[in-house]
Design an enzyme around this catalytic site. Sequence first.
Site, PDB file in Angstrom:
ATOM      1  CD  GLN A 106      -3.019  -4.423   6.784  1.00  0.00           C
ATOM      2  OE1 GLN A 106      -2.961  -3.451   6.046  1.00  0.00           O
ATOM      3  NE2 GLN A 106      -3.725  -5.510   6.466  1.00  0.00           N
TER       4      GLN A 106
ATOM      5  CE  LYS B  85      -3.698  -2.491   2.369  1.00  0.00           C
ATOM      6  NZ  LYS B  85      -4.278  -2.858   3.668  1.00  0.00           N
TER       7      LYS B  85
ATOM      8  CG  ASP C 114      -9.282  -0.039   5.903  1.00  0.00           C
ATOM      9  OD1 ASP C 114      -9.254  -0.388   4.716  1.00  0.00           O
ATOM     10  OD2 ASP C 114      -8.525  -0.488   6.774  1.00  0.00           O
TER      11      ASP C 114
END
Length: 291
Positions: free
Chosen positions: A93, A49, A116
């Site tokens: 994450q 990412k 997200d």
Amino acid sequence: MQVIDGNAIAEAIIKELTKEVSAFTERKPVVAFIRVGEDPASVSYVRKKQKTAERIGIESRLHLFPEDVSERELFNQIDTLNSDSTVNGILIQAPLPRHLNETATFNRVHPEKDVDGFNTLNIGKLCQEDASGFVACTPAGIVELIKRSQIETEGRHVVVLGRSQIVGKPAALLMMRKGLPGNATVTVCHSRTKDLPSITRQADVLIAAIGRPNFVTGDMVKEGVAVIDVGINRLEDRSKKSGYRLVGDVEFITVAPKADYLTPVPGGVGPMTVAMLMQNTVRAFHLAQNK
Ligand code: NDP
């Protein structure tokens, strides 16, 4: 049969975003990553990412914590990033260690920085079909693959395997929403579903997100189906340098002869998830600029 090239579609999106970001002269978008522990998959996802962000011109900032970080310490960092006006997006994450509550952690992120799309407010907006929210990156990537491959969904039967908060449930909501791609008749299956093959055989579009290697076999689908394989499963393979190979939830070799469309693993949904994160970050930047 068309193998949907997720790498190529993701690359096209990355190019579009790079062009868009190059036009921002005063400030560039910033995404902050929080990683807890050294889980190899998480390390590799965050690295990927960050690399993609760098290519686009998005600045990324990485905050690392040890496996035993306390909730308080983690929340302090999230609060700092929430109030830092130079930070547009925050990504934590997953998976987090067991002692940390994932929902509470995701909810600590300010909804306008929740690139997200895991915050309760953004999930609520998805349910209400309110486009001002952020949609989780993997389901958003699935929709984009379907859209750019011109797979029809209106009035068709979409079967989603899996009901997780981050993939199955939002993917089902997106497929049933009013609009395109969407307007589908949706069935969601999970571990308690009885006679699952009788349902998957009815699917015009099958989205598999269960985390079981090669679970969907050729005898479980009908001719002409479009299959989106979300699964990422590691199978031991000593012939590989890494010691494993990645396979999806769909057995490619038996499903391919019957399908009209099929996404490969790797190279299908995976790259789209990263591209959608970048798209959400650029949107968060616009939101902040227009305040
Ligand atoms: P979860 O483990 O959170 O959810 C799995 C879902 O599948 C659950 O709803 C579970 O049912 C259901 N399920 C499990 N086994 C069966 C079975 N035998 N029959 C029917 N349903 C079953 O997984 P995620 O949603 O997080 O991820 C799913 C897969 O997608 C994984 O392989 C993951 O690695 C991959 N993934 C890929 C991403 C990408 O970018 N390509 C991003 C995120 C995930 P129940 O609810 O009853 O337990």
